[in-house]
Write an enzyme that holds these catalytic residues in place. Structure first.
Site, short mmCIF file in Angstrom:
data_model
loop_
_atom_site.label_atom_id
_atom_site.label_comp_id
_atom_site.label_asym_id
_atom_site.label_seq_id
_atom_site.Cartn_x
_atom_site.Cartn_y
_atom_site.Cartn_z
N CYS A 115 0.82 -1.23 0.00
CA CYS A 115 0.00 0.00 0.00
C CYS A 115 0.86 1.27 0.00
CB CYS A 115 -0.89 0.05 1.23
SG CYS A 115 -1.80 -1.44 1.57
O1 KQY Z 1 -4.10 -0.11 2.75
C1 KQY Z 1 -4.21 0.83 2.05
N1 KQY Z 1 -4.11 0.71 0.75
C2 KQY Z 1 -4.51 2.16 2.58
C3 KQY Z 1 -4.94 2.17 3.95
C4 KQY Z 1 -5.33 3.54 4.37
C5 KQY Z 1 -5.43 3.67 5.80
C6 KQY Z 1 -5.64 5.07 6.24
N2 KQY Z 1 -5.68 5.14 7.64
#
Ligand code: KQY
Length: 380
Positions: free
Chosen positions: A356
């Site tokens: 992520c």
């Molecule tokens: O896992 C993701 N792709 C993004 C997570 C966002 C979390 C914001 N607190």
């Protein structure tokens, strides 16, 4: 400056390559918001720096940083890493950065999806998100890469492609009314075909239990190469993840990819269950409009949330009870890459993991870098 193209990548002959195809480099962003990252984001910054350093061994890394954190990030990151000033709302470049697409002539362009912080005012994770929605444009501008603005909301973590015409995604995320309330399954499939240059959508049901992204596929299942996927797995029938993974397994086993192949499914053990401790929750600032962190909340930990770099895979270390087993499996899945583990609990505490916080920029292949030799003059 990068140009905004009319039309779609598909119409222009572009496709999103698989993550395992060669990269020109990796983009990351620097974490700092204290209402998502505990202790003023210091532990998260250390974890992000370790991920950046692990990737930089294999390919160029660029980290986007706010003006106020620029000096700190520059100091904390190895010299080889390029640090550029980019304002953001948070540090999830998988979701806010461009999805790069390539064509057969070696050209690279970027898809800039609309972004609403994982659900906007209907369960989204923070407000505002205006700077995050500009991240893809800024990266494409820095790279002088042309841009397509997609007319719908999507995060990069919600898709995984095999580079040969197939995408996997989840119904929980892409059919969630908090993303594109006016669009149905067929509309979303058309949007994916047009913007990723794919032919086939494989729909999984739910993502990892309690994933605050509404079930991003990149935490549940990923392509390791065309025809083969890794799936997070749980053997405990009493765990809510058991049914989710079993349903995904059945759908994957029944699916055919764009080339008509059946998929080989590799299981990766689920770490945990991993819960936020009292001390960890206490380190996060409270802020209206941001999803709070509470002691005892279960986190959506998964080894699938790894990053496939050139010659290397960077895998999150999350649980001493399962890390070694997961590393062994990932090494088997990538026999021609070095697999390295990076401690990643601090990234997970922010709501995601290594995949992520990274975004691959594919290598433009087949481009002639050397000026063509001038035709020789005929001898008189
Ligand atoms: O896992 C993701 N792709 C993004 C997570 C966002 C979390 C914001 N607190």
């Amino acid at each position: 400056m990068s140009r905004t193209r009319k039309g779609t990548p598909r119409r222009d002959g572009f496709r999103m390559p698989g993550e395992f195809e060669p990269h020109a480099g990796t983009w990351m962003l620097w974490p700092e918001r204290p209402d998502n990252w505990r202790l003023g984001a210091k532990p998260a910054q250390e974890a992000f720096a370790a991920v950046a350093a692990a990737i930089a061994v294999a390919e160029p890394v660029t980290v986007g940083v706010s003006a106020s954190q620029w000096e700190n990030a520059r100091q904390s990151l190895p010299e080889a890493i390029r640090v550029v000033e980019v304002s953001t709302n948070d540090a999830w470049v998988r979701d806010t950065g461009p999805t790069f697409v390539v064509d057969g002539r070696g050209r690279v362009r970027g898809v800039d999806w609309a972004f609403n912080a994982w659900g906007g005012l209907e369960g989204g994770l923070y407000f505002p998100w205006d700077q995050d929605d500009l991240v893809a444009s800024k990266i494409l501008d820095i790279e002088r890469i042309d841009r397509y603005r997609a007319p719908f909301v999507l995060e990069g973590g919600a898709i995984h492609v095999d580079g040969q015409g197939t995408v996997i995604t989840t119904e929980e995320c892409l059919l969630n009314p908090n993303r594109n309330p006016g669009l149905g399954r067929a509309d979303i499939e058309k949007g994916l075909r047009d913007h990723l240059g794919i032919e086939k959508v494989i729909w999984l049901g739910k993502g990892v239990f309690n994933d605050e992204t509404d079930g991003h596929v990149d935490n549940l299942c990923c392509f390791v190469r065309p025809g083969e996927v890794a799936l997070t797995w749980c053997d405990d029938r009493d765990d809510p993840q058991f049914e989710i993974s079993r349903d995904a397994w059945e759908r994957l086993r029944e699916a055919r990819d764009a080339g008509g192949r059946r998929l080989k499914v590799h299981k990766l053990p689920q770490p945990g269950p991993l819960l936020i401790t009292k001390q960890e929750a206490a380190g996060v600032d409270t802020c209206e409009g941001t999803r709070p962190r509470q002691a005892g909340d279960r986190m959506a930990g998964s080894y699938v949330n790894s990053y496939i770099a050139n010659r290397r895979v960077v895998m999150p270390l999350l649980d001493p009870r399962t890390d070694a087993r997961a590393l062994r499996i990932v090494k088997r899945l990538f026999p021609r890459r070095e697999v390295v583990g990076v401690p990643a609990r601090e990234i997970l505490l922010g709501g995601g993991n290594i995949h992520c916080i990274t975004q691959q920029q594919p290598l433009a292949r087949g481009v002639r870098l050397v000026a063509r030799a001038r035709p020789r003059r005929r001898a008189a």
